[in-house]
Each structure stands twice: as structure tokens, then as C-alpha cells.
Design an enzyme around this catalytic site. Sequence first.
Site, mmCIF file in Angstrom:
data_model
loop_
_atom_site.group_PDB
_atom_site.id
_atom_site.type_symbol
_atom_site.label_atom_id
_atom_site.label_comp_id
_atom_site.label_asym_id
_atom_site.label_seq_id
_atom_site.Cartn_x
_atom_site.Cartn_y
_atom_site.Cartn_z
ATOM 1 N N GLY A 233 -9.047 28.868 102.898
ATOM 2 C CA GLY A 233 -7.719 29.086 102.342
ATOM 3 C C GLY A 233 -7.765 29.302 100.847
ATOM 4 O O GLY A 233 -8.336 28.478 100.118
ATOM 5 N N GLU B 294 -6.814 24.608 93.478
ATOM 6 C CA GLU B 294 -6.913 23.373 92.697
ATOM 7 C C GLU B 294 -8.165 22.591 93.061
ATOM 8 O O GLU B 294 -8.894 22.116 92.173
ATOM 9 C CB GLU B 294 -5.671 22.504 92.920
ATOM 10 C CG GLU B 294 -4.438 23.005 92.203
ATOM 11 C CD GLU B 294 -3.305 21.997 92.163
ATOM 12 O OE1 GLU B 294 -2.331 22.239 91.437
ATOM 13 O OE2 GLU B 294 -3.407 20.956 92.840
ATOM 14 N N GLY C 66 -2.307 25.504 104.159
ATOM 15 C CA GLY C 66 -0.875 25.291 104.006
ATOM 16 C C GLY C 66 -0.389 23.985 104.598
ATOM 17 O O GLY C 66 -1.159 23.199 105.168
ATOM 18 N N ASP D 80 10.272 18.629 101.404
ATOM 19 C CA ASP D 80 9.420 19.549 102.164
ATOM 20 C C ASP D 80 9.886 19.774 103.589
ATOM 21 O O ASP D 80 9.612 20.830 104.173
ATOM 22 C CB ASP D 80 7.978 19.025 102.204
ATOM 23 C CG ASP D 80 7.299 19.036 100.844
ATOM 24 O OD1 ASP D 80 7.962 19.427 99.862
ATOM 25 O OD2 ASP D 80 6.122 18.650 100.761
ATOM 26 N N HIS E 177 3.018 22.598 64.712
ATOM 27 C CA HIS E 177 1.710 23.256 64.588
ATOM 28 C C HIS E 177 0.623 22.207 64.337
ATOM 29 O O HIS E 177 0.861 21.254 63.607
ATOM 30 C CB HIS E 177 1.755 24.264 63.431
ATOM 31 C CG HIS E 177 0.413 24.835 63.097
ATOM 32 N ND1 HIS E 177 -0.131 25.893 63.794
ATOM 33 C CD2 HIS E 177 -0.498 24.499 62.136
ATOM 34 C CE1 HIS E 177 -1.319 26.182 63.290
ATOM 35 N NE2 HIS E 177 -1.562 25.359 62.272
#
Length: 446
Positions: A173, A180, A259, A300, A433
Amino acid sequence: MKAEYDIVVIGFGKAGKTLAAKFSKAGKSVALVEKDENMYGGTCINVGCIPSKRLITDASKSPNGEFEKKAQYYKEAVAEKKKLTAALRKANYDKIAGAGVDIIDGMATFKDVHHIIVSTKDKNVEIEAKKFIINTGSLTVIPDIEGVNSKGIYTSESIMNLDKLPKKLTIVGGGYIGLEFASMYADFGSKVTIVQDSDVFLPREDDDIAKSIREVLESKGVEIVTGARVTKLEEGKLYYEVAKESKTLDSDVILLAVGRRPNTDGLGCENAGVKLTDRGAVETDEHLKTSANNIWAAGDVCGKLQFTYISLDDSRIIYDEIMGEDKRTTENRGAFSYSVFINPPFARVGMSEKDAKLAGVEYKVLSLSANAIPKAKVLRKTDGMLKALVTSDGTVLGAALFCEESYEMINFIKLAMDHGIKAKDIANFIFTHPTMSESLNDLFIM
């Protein structure tokens, strides 16, 4: 434990635990039913975001040297990860119990629209409620491949408890979860191969972004095989076909990352008149109400966006309908951003070029190399690129950031999009910065 409640939440995920606590504090009698005591707090805390990101962070600090040294470091990282999840699990339980919520350990199954049967360790308990919230999350998809239950084959959940670093890892997959783990294990010191059935690497993303991500992964030694159909699995071996040619790949460990699917197993939704989609997700409207007037679903299990922060926003929508002004919906929460915690991380919000072309929207592309960012040089992490899409009047359509700290920067861009802040305003914004965010000054110059 009582037999009757105002509200019963099924599942200890982000939306569920948030709603349970809020309803209880608002004076409602609330119970939260969770079938697995190792899942207090939900997927994110136990087998998802938190443990994986902890390991990803540790992987980025993996020591140089022999594999044995890396393997020992990895073993220690896994042990620390386990301590973290255990502590978070306890903290979540204590927080919800402390909010006055009755936490019931057991599997909930609807008997009808107002009753569930909870199978506990000791007995079955019938509970009545005026309202229910389904928040049972998702499960790893197990592909229908011969030998899929062989030894040495893991899911994204189980592999994080593997305390022996594999020398060779094969990932089935090429989606975000697979990437990741590929990036993480490559950083730990494994030789990683990704095998995916799609001919196109990262088909959801623009070609230039996908190309940049692929180049960085390959620079870590990750091999990516596209257009591959896996035919068989067994301990230490993966069999696949590419262009009708049969091939074999040796591996210490195989990770299935094809998945996740909505977890409605055993819920008995049909008994309560709760409709499911063709993919087995709970069907909901824009207020996350199901086909049963007193039952909502969040996270989900709805089969939509599988992100913890979307689950959290789902809880806001449901609470607003039941206790608030009924103004929040899934249709008015604006663009959503997401991050993929590879190294460097990738984050995106809004339209890609592919999306804009498909929608027939006129746009201008703004881009910047990560190597041009002073803070990236300070961090010695100059891989990647930044890209934004804007209209002729400077309206921000979307952005894709493949650079260090992109997971923080993307939130600023979402805020700008939600509030109509134009490209010139971002280009002239005063950032501190040196930071990665100040690169947006340069990116948004039209």
C-alpha cells in the site's frame, strides 16, 4: 451503572469522549460504552496518531552506526511509546470519569432505537437512552490475499508493538499511512520496499509534489514498486505480478497498509433503523444525524474524513444541534487541511492543480524551493518544495507544503482561506525570524 440515561456514547474516540464530558457538565446523565479497555481515549492515542508520531520523532534521531546499535535504539523507542500510550489511556479514563460520566466496559449492540445490550465480562446489560452517539471509529482493511494471516504480517496498529527492528520491511500500500511507516522505518535503519497496485504514485497529489516526495523517500533507500498486484503472502515472502511478470520479494516483516474501514461490526444498526452506506459507514446528514432521529454518528465510522481533528469538529456540530444554536454543519466548516508525517512532513489544504483543472477554475501557481528558506538551512533540512494556488485577485485556493514544520504552517493558510485573507496580505505579514512560516512571505508574492 444506571439502566437509563439521557445520552449514551458508544466508543471512546475523540468526538465521543469530548461529547460525553460536555453533556455531563451540562447536567445530562451520560454513559460511555467502550468494548476494549486498551482503547480508552480512542484510536489516535492508542494505535494511531500519538504512538506513530512518537516513533517517527524518535526515528529522526536514530543513531549512526551498525544495525545492531540502531535495533537497540528502536527497541527502547517502542518501550517508551508503550509507556506514553498507557499514561495517556489512564489520563483519558480519569478525565472522563471525573466529569461524571459512567464508563461501561463492553460491546454495545442496538436492540432498538432507544435500547442497547452491552455485553460485559460478567453479563449482558440492557441500557435505555433518549439519545445515542455512535463513535466506534475504523478498522484496518485486511485484503483478500492468500496467506494474509501468515506469521510476520502486521497492520499499522500491531507493528507499533514490534520491538525487533526489521532489516527488510515490505509495505503493501502506497497511501499516506504506508508512506509514514516507510519514512519512519527507513530513518530507523530498515531497508523498505513499498508495493502498490496503482500505476501512479500518490495519485491524489499533483505530479510535481508526488515527484518531490518520491525522490526524498528514494534518497532514504525506500524502493517504490507501482502497478503491482500482490498474489500471495507467507512468512518472509511476498509474491506479486507487474506487467504479467511474476516476482518474489524477501522480507523480515510485511506491513498491510491498504486503508481503513468504518467499524460498525456487531453494532446492530439495522435494529435501530440506522442506515449504512454501500461501504458499511453510518449514513449521516450535514448535522451528523443518522436515519434514526435520536441517533448521531461522528468520526471515522461516518466513512468520510479520517482525521482526529475532524472527529473533534464533528463533536462541535453534534453538540451545537442538541444543545446550541444548530448552526454548525459539515458543509460550513471550511476547507480542511491534512498532514502526512513523513520526513520532511507534507501538508495540504484546499485545491490542488488537479482539483482546479477538474473544476474548471482559473488559477496561478506560486512555488518555492525549501532550500530557499533560511530556517530550513539552520535546521539542515532543505528537502522539499512549497506550492500555492491563487486566483487573479489573490484569493487562496489551496496550498501544498512539503517541508519541515509544514504541519504547523498549513494551519495559518487554512485560517487565511476561511477568512478571505488574500495572497498579498500573507506576503506582507510580519512573521518572526528565523522561522519556516516566514517562507510564506516569499511563496505568496504574485
